[in-house]
Design a protein around this motif. Structure first.
Motif, short mmCIF file in Angstrom:
data_model
loop_
_atom_site.label_atom_id
_atom_site.label_comp_id
_atom_site.label_asym_id
_atom_site.label_seq_id
_atom_site.Cartn_x
_atom_site.Cartn_y
_atom_site.Cartn_z
N ALA A 280 -43.34 -25.92 30.89
CA ALA A 280 -44.54 -25.36 30.28
C ALA A 280 -44.44 -25.31 28.76
O ALA A 280 -45.17 -24.57 28.11
CB ALA A 280 -44.78 -23.96 30.83
N ALA A 281 -43.56 -26.09 28.16
CA ALA A 281 -43.39 -26.14 26.71
C ALA A 281 -42.99 -24.79 26.12
O ALA A 281 -43.29 -24.49 24.97
CB ALA A 281 -44.66 -26.65 26.03
N LEU A 282 -42.30 -23.97 26.92
CA LEU A 282 -41.86 -22.67 26.42
C LEU A 282 -40.72 -22.82 25.42
O LEU A 282 -40.42 -21.88 24.67
CB LEU A 282 -41.40 -21.78 27.59
CG LEU A 282 -42.47 -21.41 28.62
CD1 LEU A 282 -41.84 -20.67 29.78
CD2 LEU A 282 -43.56 -20.56 27.98
N TYR A 283 -40.08 -23.97 25.44
CA TYR A 283 -38.95 -24.21 24.54
C TYR A 283 -39.20 -25.43 23.66
O TYR A 283 -38.38 -26.33 23.56
CB TYR A 283 -37.66 -24.37 25.36
CG TYR A 283 -37.30 -23.10 26.08
CD1 TYR A 283 -36.65 -22.06 25.42
CD2 TYR A 283 -37.63 -22.93 27.41
CE1 TYR A 283 -36.35 -20.88 26.08
CE2 TYR A 283 -37.33 -21.76 28.08
CZ TYR A 283 -36.69 -20.74 27.41
OH TYR A 283 -36.39 -19.57 28.06
N THR A 284 -40.38 -25.45 23.03
CA THR A 284 -40.69 -26.47 22.04
C THR A 284 -41.10 -25.77 20.75
O THR A 284 -41.50 -24.61 20.76
CB THR A 284 -41.84 -27.39 22.49
OG1 THR A 284 -43.03 -26.59 22.65
CG2 THR A 284 -41.51 -28.07 23.80
N ASP A 285 -41.00 -26.48 19.63
CA ASP A 285 -41.47 -25.91 18.37
C ASP A 285 -42.95 -26.21 18.21
O ASP A 285 -43.59 -26.77 19.11
CB ASP A 285 -40.65 -26.43 17.19
CG ASP A 285 -40.74 -27.95 17.03
OD1 ASP A 285 -41.70 -28.55 17.56
OD2 ASP A 285 -39.85 -28.53 16.38
N ILE B 126 -37.84 -16.88 25.01
CA ILE B 126 -38.79 -17.98 24.91
C ILE B 126 -39.03 -18.34 23.44
O ILE B 126 -39.20 -17.47 22.59
CB ILE B 126 -40.11 -17.59 25.59
CG1 ILE B 126 -39.88 -17.47 27.10
CG2 ILE B 126 -41.21 -18.60 25.30
CD1 ILE B 126 -41.03 -16.82 27.84
N GLY B 127 -39.03 -19.64 23.16
CA GLY B 127 -39.20 -20.10 21.79
C GLY B 127 -40.65 -20.34 21.39
O GLY B 127 -40.98 -20.30 20.21
N ASN B 128 -41.51 -20.63 22.35
CA ASN B 128 -42.90 -20.97 22.05
C ASN B 128 -43.81 -20.16 22.97
O ASN B 128 -43.81 -20.36 24.19
CB ASN B 128 -43.12 -22.47 22.26
CG ASN B 128 -44.56 -22.88 21.98
OD1 ASN B 128 -45.34 -22.14 21.41
ND2 ASN B 128 -44.91 -24.09 22.40
N LEU B 129 -44.59 -19.26 22.39
CA LEU B 129 -45.45 -18.38 23.18
C LEU B 129 -46.86 -18.93 23.37
O LEU B 129 -47.67 -18.30 24.06
CB LEU B 129 -45.52 -17.00 22.52
CG LEU B 129 -44.22 -16.17 22.63
CD1 LEU B 129 -44.28 -14.98 21.70
CD2 LEU B 129 -43.98 -15.73 24.06
N ARG B 130 -47.15 -20.09 22.81
CA ARG B 130 -48.50 -20.63 22.97
C ARG B 130 -48.88 -20.86 24.44
O ARG B 130 -50.00 -20.55 24.84
CB ARG B 130 -48.65 -21.93 22.17
CG ARG B 130 -48.73 -21.70 20.66
CD ARG B 130 -48.99 -23.00 19.91
NE ARG B 130 -48.97 -22.78 18.48
CZ ARG B 130 -50.02 -22.40 17.75
NH1 ARG B 130 -51.18 -22.18 18.36
NH2 ARG B 130 -49.92 -22.22 16.45
N PRO B 131 -47.98 -21.41 25.28
CA PRO B 131 -48.35 -21.55 26.69
C PRO B 131 -48.65 -20.20 27.35
O PRO B 131 -49.54 -20.11 28.20
CB PRO B 131 -47.12 -22.22 27.32
CG PRO B 131 -46.44 -22.90 26.19
CD PRO B 131 -46.66 -22.03 24.99
N VAL B 132 -47.93 -19.17 26.96
CA VAL B 132 -48.16 -17.84 27.55
C VAL B 132 -49.54 -17.33 27.17
O VAL B 132 -50.27 -16.79 28.01
CB VAL B 132 -47.07 -16.86 27.07
CG1 VAL B 132 -47.25 -15.50 27.73
CG2 VAL B 132 -45.68 -17.41 27.35
#
Length: 531
Positions: free
Chosen positions: A469-474, A415-421
């Motif tokens: 879920a924006a898991l792959y956004t910067d 996963i590239g973006n952990l903010r959604p998590v």
């Protein structure tokens, strides 16, 4: 999809009702299946083996299965209990690049205090407010950064038992990131105090947490001094960290007088606020201790004799603290309390008394060797009974649910973006380092199986399954190269997960209209809520 019913007032009924409230089918409202069938890759794993792997791991993968088939449970567990000190290269590189790894707790705290002093000197109110906003943003990012690092390891590390025990101990020795300056020392507390000692002797771990600035600030011992004693930490050190509640099931029998005497022992154990050693008379200078932000200041210590749990402790400085920690750690009540808590986390909410007794005996004989206690538990007949179909399966807390689901869905695509998590954990009521009270987050089903919790989980399952879920956004919201929904119906799924599903869940999965819908049904099934 079919409407499913269940006549019992069990968690399965609750899950079905919550699913309906979330607009999903009540997938899986039936008993789980039995052992998986073999394939040509080697000896077949039983359903019990797979469930055992998912107690040791947040979510096992094909590599874990191959190791277990080759090594057997004992040797597989031995590897998990003796992990390499370093993370794998790719994971280590990602963590090293994070801001939390760039400065020590001392540097971060002193920088924040210097900025606060600068802000206080500003005359322009707009400038002062803008500076405060920036500092608050930095405060929040310090916690978010530590959370990202914890999540990265939980999702990617092959030493899964160490990551589980880090999560366990961070709850056992809980600190709250929102109090005072804890946020600046939090990352070092987890990285240098808790995680490296996940399998150490218990007294070593207790003493390390006692020397942590995060703990000393959170439980107010940094303010405790002779003639101005604060009892908070002494009380929690006995009640939550070692002996258990006085008069409770662990058999502890300490009194308020013991708490007061222990608080006297702990005077002078605090934080170096200004980086300058105190002025001390010559006979006290050799007793002064300092490491990073930790400080033992003999000028603030009560040197009178104390009596804790019936044992006299002569006044001699920090040696009293070490003596008290050893005394607390070797008590039979501590062995029972810690053993019960471990068994309740890994085996069953109400663990078998015979298992807890054996774990406690091993705890005492090994002088609190956590690895030995875990070995006793994981290889016990009681664990085997818990893994059987119909056994007391463990309901996943929100962290376990989110991490296990992501490991299943995105194992091949880091996963590239952990903010959604992080947002999901907030929604589920279990943000990392967010428990205000010192007891840490609970691990029991009763704490997490409400209908509202299930509705939230189903919403998150839908987001995970759809890959939206924006898991792959910067950080700017721009898509990273690898996007789209995951395909959960992998070889590992058919080999290990599918055979554990009940017929109702299989029927519901077969009637889905798309891969994202199929993913959501699987991740919201009753079987997936347990391990």
């Amino acid at each position: 999809m079919p409407s499913l019913t269940d006549t019992s007032l069990s968690r399965r009924t609750l899950l079905c009702a919550a699913a309906a409230g979330a607009g999903l089918s009540a997938a899986g409202c039936a008993a789980p299946g039995t052992a998986p069938s073999a394939d040509g890759s080697g000896a077949a794993l039983t359903a019990s083996d797979w469930r055992w792997l998912n107690r040791v791991n947040f979510c096992a993968d094909e590599g874990d299965a191959r190791q277990l088939q080759t090594l057997g449970r004992k040797a597989y567990l031995d590897r998990q209990l003796a992990p390499p000190a370093q993370d794998p290269p790719a994971l280590a590189a990602a963590i090293t690049a994070m801001p939390v790894a760039q400065q020590s707790a001392e540097q971060r705290l002193r920088s924040a205090r210097a900025e606060q002093r600068r802000i206080n000197t500003l005359a322009d109110e707009d400038e002062k407010q803008a500076a405060r906003t920036a500092l608050n943003r930095a405060n929040n990012e310090a916690v978010q950064d530590t959370t990202r690092r914890h999540l990265l390891r939980a999702l990617q590390s092959p030493t899964q038992l160490r990551e589980q025990m880090t999560w366990f101990w961070m709850n056992h020795f809980n600190v709250y990131s929102g109090k005072g300056n804890v946020r600046w020392t939090l990352g070092e507390y987890e990285e240098r105090t808790v995680r490296p000692l996940a399998f150490a002797r218990f007294d070593t771990l207790v003493l390390a947490t006692l020397r942590s600035p995060a703990m000393l600030e959170y439980l107010d011992n940094a303010q405790s001094a002779v003639n101005r004693i604060n009892e908070n930490y002494a009380r929690e050190l006995m009640e939550l960290h070692t002996l258990g509640v006085a008069g409770g099931p662990s058999g502890s029998r300490y009194t308020q007088q013991d708490v007061q005497e222990l608080a006297r022992v702990l005077t002078g154990v605090g934080i170096d606020n200004d980086g300058q050693p105190p002025r001390l008379p010559p006979q006290r200078q050799a007793l002064y201790l300092h490491e990073g932000l930790f400080e033992f200041n003999p000028a603030r210590h009560d040197f009178g004799a104390k009596t804790v749990l019936g044992q006299r402790i002569e006044g001699r400085g920090f040696g009293e603290v070490e003596q008290a920690v050893e005394l607390l750690s070797r008590q039979p009540a501590t062995a029972r309390f810690v053993s019960h808590k471990l068994a309740a986390y890994f085996v069953a909410d109400t663990p078998p008394p015979a298992l807890v007794d054996r774990m406690a005996q091993r705890f005492e004989r090994s002088r609190g060797d956590v690895a030995e206690v875990l070995r006793t538990m994981f290889l016990s007949p009681e664990m085997e009974a818990a893994l059987a179909a119909g056994g007391p399966h463990k309901f996943k807390d929100p962290f376990q649910y989110v991490v296990s689901s992501l490991r299943l869905a995105y194992a091949e695509r880091p996963i590239g973006n952990l903010r959604p998590v992080i947002g999901w954990l907030n929604q589920l009521g279990e943000p990392l380092y967010g428990r205000i009270s010192p007891d840490g987050y609970p691990a029991s089903e009763a704490a997490w199986a409400s209908s509202g919790q299930m509705v939230k989980r189903f919403e998150i399952a839908r987001a995970m399954g759809a890959g939206q879920a924006a898991l792959y956004t910067d950080d700017d919201g721009k898509p990273l190269p690898r996007t789209g929904f995951p395909v959960l119906a992998t070889r590992s799924y058919y080999r290990f997960v599918e055979p554990t599903l009940g017929p109702a869940t299989r029927t519901a999965l077969a009637q889905t209209a798309s891969q994202p819908e199929w993913n959501a049904v699987l991740l919201s099934s009753p079987e997936w809520m347990t391990r």
